[in-house]
Design a protein around this motif. Structure first.
Motif, PDB file in Angstrom:
ATOM      1  N   ALA A   5      27.947  43.260 128.490  1.00  0.00           N
ATOM      2  CA  ALA A   5      27.359  42.189 128.650  1.00  0.00           C
ATOM      3  C   ALA A   5      28.793  41.342 129.104  1.00  0.00           C
ATOM      4  CB  ALA A   5      26.517  41.803 127.373  1.00  0.00           C
ATOM      5  N   CYS A   8      23.752  36.370 128.725  1.00  0.00           N
ATOM      6  CA  CYS A   8      22.526  35.756 128.052  1.00  0.00           C
ATOM      7  C   CYS A   8      21.995  34.203 128.819  1.00  0.00           C
ATOM      8  CB  CYS A   8      22.371  36.409 126.733  1.00  0.00           C
ATOM      9  SG  CYS A   8      22.574  38.016 126.503  1.00  0.00           S
ATOM     10  N   ILE A  17      14.786  37.905 128.885  1.00  0.00           N
ATOM     11  CA  ILE A  17      15.649  37.738 128.198  1.00  0.00           C
ATOM     12  C   ILE A  17      16.739  38.171 130.051  1.00  0.00           C
ATOM     13  CG2 ILE A  17      17.635  38.192 127.169  1.00  0.00           C
ATOM     14  CD1 ILE A  17      15.913  36.899 125.496  1.00  0.00           C
ATOM     15  N   LEU A  19      19.690  38.979 131.497  1.00  0.00           N
ATOM     16  CA  LEU A  19      21.278  39.983 131.010  1.00  0.00           C
ATOM     17  C   LEU A  19      21.990  40.244 132.547  1.00  0.00           C
ATOM     18  CD1 LEU A  19      23.035  40.987 128.884  1.00  0.00           C
ATOM     19  CD2 LEU A  19      22.097  42.930 129.586  1.00  0.00           C
ATOM     20  N   LEU A  62      22.163  46.165 126.026  1.00  0.00           N
ATOM     21  CA  LEU A  62      22.018  44.619 124.674  1.00  0.00           C
ATOM     22  C   LEU A  62      23.306  45.610 124.109  1.00  0.00           C
ATOM     23  CD1 LEU A  62      18.301  44.505 124.538  1.00  0.00           C
ATOM     24  CD2 LEU A  62      20.102  43.016 125.867  1.00  0.00           C
ATOM     25  N   VAL A  65      25.963  42.715 123.315  1.00  0.00           N
ATOM     26  CA  VAL A  65      24.979  41.689 122.880  1.00  0.00           C
ATOM     27  C   VAL A  65      24.720  41.769 120.692  1.00  0.00           C
ATOM     28  CG1 VAL A  65      22.526  39.947 123.189  1.00  0.00           C
ATOM     29  CG2 VAL A  65      23.747  41.365 125.040  1.00  0.00           C
ATOM     30  N   LEU A  70      20.127  37.418 120.069  1.00  0.00           N
ATOM     31  CA  LEU A  70      18.678  37.448 120.726  1.00  0.00           C
ATOM     32  C   LEU A  70      17.352  36.876 120.068  1.00  0.00           C
ATOM     33  CD1 LEU A  70      18.998  41.883 121.149  1.00  0.00           C
ATOM     34  CD2 LEU A  70      18.238  39.888 123.362  1.00  0.00           C
TER      35      LEU A  70
END
Length: 158
Positions: A5, A8, A17, A19, A62, A65, A70
């Motif tokens: 990642a 974000c 969301i 990414l 994710l 992340v 989040l």
């Protein structure tokens, strides 16, 4: 498959969301839009973030992340649905030492307390830490004392 990642973000319409990630095998940078479904202005951001992170379709993307990030992105989405401005939401994430916490509503106060707890845990020294010193004594610089008129007048035999 391995993904890293890079960035974000959120998209307000439709709530999503965003990414930006790098596919490790091909070294290509790609963008993934993850729709946030069944999320309203009354939803719990912690539960929504955890369910999104554990969703089988988005789990691999994710992985890098953090759950905290989040949660913050879901909070931005929820505050937007409640009609709050983006600037107002972003300032609620920052700790201001001069801010009067007595004037905050319950939600923002719990947000600030969570941030203070996180900062406390990051600065906390435990016995297992390599730089731990037992019974540490620190000398602080003394500020010059100001003379007050009421101090001079209170010599009535006390």
């Amino acid at each position: 498959m391995s993904f890293e990642a890079k960035r974000c973000g959120v998209q307000f319409s439709p709530p999503s969301i965003i990414l930006i990630y790098e596919h490790k095998e091909t070294n290509k940078v790609r963008k993934r839009i993850i729709p946030v479904r069944n999320f309203s202005e009354f939803s719990d951001c912690c539960i929504a973030a955890e369910s999104l992170k554990n969703h089988p379709r988005h789990k691999d993307y994710l992985e890098d992340v953090s759950l905290r990030q989040l949660e913050r992105l879901h909070t931005v989405l929820r505050d937007h649905m409640q009609g709050r401005s983006l600037q107002d939401t972003l300032t609620s994430f920052r700790l201001d030492p001069d801010e009067d916490l007595n004037k905050l509503d319950d939600e923002r106060l719990s947000r600030k307390k969570g941030q203070m707890d996180k900062l406390f845990e990051s600065n906390r020294r435990r016995k297992d830490d390599p730089d731990f010193v037992y019974d540490l004594e620190v000398e602080f610089a003394h500020a010059p004392k100001e003379k007050c008129s009421w101090d001079e007048e209170s010599d009535d035999g006390f």
